[in-house]
Design an enzyme around this catalytic site. Structure first.
Site, PDB file in Angstrom:
ATOM      1  CD1 TRP A  34      71.655  26.629 -37.994  1.00  0.00           C
ATOM      2  CD2 TRP A  34      70.410  28.485 -38.076  1.00  0.00           C
ATOM      3  NE1 TRP A  34      70.617  26.486 -37.096  1.00  0.00           N
ATOM      4  CE2 TRP A  34      69.843  27.610 -37.123  1.00  0.00           C
ATOM      5  CE3 TRP A  34      69.804  29.713 -38.289  1.00  0.00           C
ATOM      6  CZ2 TRP A  34      68.694  27.915 -36.402  1.00  0.00           C
ATOM      7  CZ3 TRP A  34      68.667  30.013 -37.569  1.00  0.00           C
ATOM      8  CH2 TRP A  34      68.120  29.132 -36.642  1.00  0.00           C
ATOM      9  CB  CYS A  74      67.686  24.136 -32.869  1.00  0.00           C
ATOM     10  SG  CYS A  74      68.812  22.767 -32.551  1.00  0.00           S
ATOM     11  CG  HIS A 117      65.182  20.704 -34.802  1.00  0.00           C
ATOM     12  ND1 HIS A 117      65.758  21.914 -34.551  1.00  0.00           N
ATOM     13  CD2 HIS A 117      63.848  20.924 -34.865  1.00  0.00           C
ATOM     14  CE1 HIS A 117      64.800  22.847 -34.470  1.00  0.00           C
ATOM     15  NE2 HIS A 117      63.633  22.259 -34.654  1.00  0.00           N
ATOM     16  CG  ASP A 135      60.810  23.998 -33.207  1.00  0.00           C
ATOM     17  OD1 ASP A 135      61.640  24.782 -32.714  1.00  0.00           O
ATOM     18  OD2 ASP A 135      61.102  23.180 -34.099  1.00  0.00           O
ATOM     19  CG  ASN A 142      56.358   9.549 -38.584  1.00  0.00           C
ATOM     20  OD1 ASN A 142      56.879   8.478 -38.347  1.00  0.00           O
ATOM     21  ND2 ASN A 142      55.414  10.075 -37.829  1.00  0.00           N
ATOM     22  CG  ASP A 201      59.193   7.022 -46.155  1.00  0.00           C
ATOM     23  OD1 ASP A 201      59.335   6.772 -44.944  1.00  0.00           O
ATOM     24  OD2 ASP A 201      58.241   6.615 -46.832  1.00  0.00           O
ATOM     25  CD  GLU A 218      60.036   3.216 -38.704  1.00  0.00           C
ATOM     26  OE1 GLU A 218      59.270   2.848 -39.620  1.00  0.00           O
ATOM     27  OE2 GLU A 218      60.300   4.412 -38.485  1.00  0.00           O
ATOM     28  CD  GLU A 233      55.691   2.545 -39.310  1.00  0.00           C
ATOM     29  OE1 GLU A 233      56.380   3.400 -39.892  1.00  0.00           O
ATOM     30  OE2 GLU A 233      55.565   1.374 -39.708  1.00  0.00           O
ATOM     31  CE1 TYR A 239      71.012  22.119 -35.149  1.00  0.00           C
ATOM     32  CE2 TYR A 239      72.556  23.901 -35.526  1.00  0.00           C
ATOM     33  CZ  TYR A 239      71.308  23.462 -35.145  1.00  0.00           C
ATOM     34  OH  TYR A 239      70.358  24.376 -34.772  1.00  0.00           O
TER      35      TYR A 239
END
EC number: 2.3.2.13
Length: 732
Positions: free
Chosen positions: A280, A315, A374, A397, A437, A439, A486, A491, A561
């Protein structure tokens, strides 16, 4: 004593581990259990003269098993489904007195209880879920059998033998590579763990060999085609080699959970000499830049032939190769892109962005990063190891981000479990939950050591999750498979469930979240073309009856990125006076000369604007990324678009920059049309055009694609593609 001393298995097990599909031991052609009396000739008993496997592309075995696309002259079948073979004997077969069976063997130390030695009995009727062979024709000296495999059978390349019983022992055919048989996962079989009940989905996620990968930015999504090439010559063997290289026990290779987990570790080269080395840092000496690859074929073939990791991947390359691996073995798979993907270093479901008191980002304290996007994969399978309801799509992944059980891998994690917050279920669900998810928390680090939460953005991360639509090149929004909308009650519940399982720690900040300011700030970046100037407009709205003065700061950085900044190319401070209930717009010119010198291959610019209202000391912060519009490679075709006919492909590129491009490589790929090729040009002067012609002869009919890419020292991520419809060869 070292584990590798001879014998490696001494004192611990009766046979060595069986971890290689390629290694083999021959079964004996004669196994005598008694002395043969004088005058008795074994030739009088049934002897096999030849075996026919009906393995041509047009034979029912390959057509019915959906393996007719594989460029491979061996028999390839899917497990749990019957196929035909014919055995010719030296005399007519008499079921009353002759006894024979078919045997399948894999690896070096075959054992029946491990599923590596499979004796297939001749039975009057085939039973669902069990190995068996039924005589469907017995004419002259030939016997035709319908053979059915178990839907839990090991996936790999088996050796086949025919064994005939005599009163004195077994007579067995000798080893014949022509009768080797590949057995794959079967999404068409209801009893298989990868069964998928929708025909269109099977066509897309198993049989489609060209895909689309989405990248760029949530507001400027871009797409590029990728050649999976899972049916190309040598790819099936390369995928089996990947499992051999991982020293995966053959007895576990019938379980899609284990196969996908081993694959996620082996597609990256970190810690296990896997397929691809990640890089990267924008330096790609001794390798191919990630953006130059057009598909997986070159990568997998080079890995198998050199037995060394291939350089380099990021990725979407890891995801592209992993998708080829899964589809080739018969596991339904797709690539998903998550825009604004969190890489949560401390797994607290919180991306902490620390600001100085003047509003600048504190890069020493800010450790978490938000990737512009990603890519990872989803594989379809049942999950008998989890409670009912968590089968279906599983996130896997292969990009090396975090350690899982001592290796760089991730998944399979049930997408359904992630949506409902059940992050206690294996494997790696908390990490994927955080990616979609977290914050975003803006915190001011004061000089006296205290931290004040300026703002919490709960909707920034996992803003959009997409995959390719079925049967087309468009985008399908699958955000709702990972999270509830949301603000919905569900949720909140999912988040509380994740909290209960310890995936998220409470917000640990001294002080309280500040009340909302009377001033709103936003900014827009106009569509920016590579090598051209563009404008950025910042708007301020005063919602109160007071007059305010604002000190604002704009920072522009070139970013990878992955959200990591490489260099700051623009710094500007300005003062704004806002009259009561007024609106003001400030424009900043970004000149090409400011960003061109340090541009990275994804041409991504990141802008951060912070503003302080001097009278109230409120701090306003906003960040946005923009992806520059990049030129394309043009592909043209002339000649008949017919299987077996010559066709000329022209690849063309014009340098739009004011500087000379050096060490330019053009790559061309098109599964079923031509093998991957590349060509180098020493330099391309400003506004100059280069052309490259290749003659090819398509061998697959139907809708096809040509894909090209260009890479050079100073400009990368340049693509082009062309849709074609190749006609079948006219029948004479």
């Amino acid at each position: 004593m070292s584990e590798t001393s001879t014998p490696a298995f001494g004192g611990r097990r009766a046979v060595p581990p069986n971890t290689s599909n390629a290694e083999e031991d021959d079964l004996p052609t004669v196994e005598m259990q008694a002395l043969v009396p004088r005058g008795v000739s074994l030739q009088d008993y049934l002897n096999v003269t030849s075996v026919h496997l009906f393995k041509e592309r047009w034979d029912t075995n390959k057509v019915d098993h959906h393996t007719d696309k594989y460029d491979n002259d061996k028999l390839i079948v899917r497990r749990g489904q019957s196929f035909y073979i014919q055995i010719d004997f030296n005399r007519p077969y008499d079921p009353r007195k002759d006894l024979f069976r078919v045997e399948y063997v894999i690896g070096r130390y075959p054992q029946e209880n491990k599923g590596t030695y499979i004796p297939v009995p001749v039975v009057p009727e085939l039973q669902s879920g069990k190995w068996g062979a039924k005589v469907v024709m017995n004419e002259d000296r030939s016997v035709r059998l319908s053979v059915q495999s178990s839907p839990e059978c090991i996936v790999g390349k088996f050796r086949m033998y025919v064994a005939v019983w005599t009163p004195y022992g077994i007579l067995r055919t000798s080893r014949n590579p022509e009768t080797d048989t590949y057995i794959l996962f079967n999404p068409w079989c209801e009893e298989d763990a990868v069964y998928l009940d929708n025909e269109k989905e099977r066509d897309e996620y198993v049989l489609s060999d060209i895909g689309v990968i989405f990248y760029g930015d949530v507001n400027e999504t871009k797409s590029r085609s990728w050649s999976y090439g899972q049916f190309e010559d040598g790819i099936l063997d390369a995928c089996l080699y990947v499992m051999d290289k991982a020293q995966m026990d053959l007895s576990g290779r019938g379980n899609p959970i284990k196969v996908s987990r081993v694959g996620s570790a082996m597609v990256n080269a970190k810690d296990d000499e896997g397929v691809l080395v990640g890089s990267w840092d924008n330096i790609y000496a001794y390798g191919v830049p990630p953006s130059a690859w057009t598909g997986s074929v070159d990568i997998l073939l080079e890995y198998k032939s050199s037995a060394n990791p291939v350089r380099y991947g990021q990725c979407w390359v890891f995801a592209g190769v992993f998708n080829t691996f899964l589809r080739c073995l018969g596991i339904p798979a797709r690539i998903v892109t998550n825009y604004f993907s969190a890489h949560d270093n401390d797994a607290n479901l919180q991306m902490d962005i620390f600001l100085e008191e003047d509003g600048n980002v504190n890069s020493k304290l800010t450790k978490d990063s938000v990737w512009n996007y990603h890519c990872w994969n989803e594989a379809w399978m049942t999950r008998p190891d989890l409670p009912v309801g968590f089968g279906g799509w599983q996130a896997v992944d292969s990009t090396p981000q975090e350690n899982s059980d001592g290796m760089y891998r991730c998944g399979p994690a049930s997408v359904q479990a992630i949506k409902h917050g059940h992050v206690c279920f294996q494997f790696d669900a908390p990490f994927v939950f955080a990616e979609v998810n977290s914050d975003l928390v803006y915190i001011t680090a004061k000089k006296d050591g205290t931290h004040v939460v300026e703002a919490v953005d709960a909707t920034h991360i996992g803003k959009l999750i997409v995959t390719k639509e079925i049967g087309g090149d468009g985008m399908k929004d699958i955000t709702d498979t990972y999270k509830f909308q949301e603000g919905q009650e569900e949720e909140r519940l999912a988040l509380e469930t994740a909290l209960m399982y310890g995936a998220k720690k409470p917000l640990n900040t001294e002080g309280v979240v500040k009340p909302r300011s009377n001033v709103d700030m936003d900014f827009e970046v106009e569509n920016a073309v590579l090598g051209k100037d563009f404008k950025l407009s910042i708007t301020f709205q005063n919602n109160s009856s007071s007059r305010y003065t604002i000190s604002a700061y704009l920072s522009g950085s070139i970013t990878f990125y992955t959200g990591v900044a490489k260099a700051e190319f623009k710094k500007e401070t300005f003062e704004v006076t806002l009259e009561p209930l007024s609106f003001k717009k400030q424009e900043v010119l970004i000149q090409a000369g400011e960003y061109m010198g340090q541009l990275l291959e994804q041409a991504s610019l990141h802008f951060f604007v912070t503003a302080r209202v001097n009278e109230t000391r409120d701090v306003l912060a906003k960040q946005k990324s923009t992806v520059l519009t990049i030129p394309t490679v043009v592909i043209k075709v002339r000649g008949a678009k017919v299987v077996g006919s010559d066709m000329v492909v022209t690849v063309e590129f014009t340098n739009p920059l004011k500087e000379t491009l050096r060490n330019v490589w053009l790559y061309l790929d098109g599964p079923g049309i031509l093998r991957p090729r590349r060509k180098m040009f020493r330099e391309i002067r400003p506004n100059a055009t280069v052309q490259w012609e290749e003659v090819c002869r398509p061998w697959v009919s139907g809708p096809r694609k040509l894909i090209a890419s260009m890479t050079s020292d100073s400009l990368r991520h340049v693509y082009g593609e062309l849709d074609l419809h190749i006609q079948r060869r006219p029948s004479v």
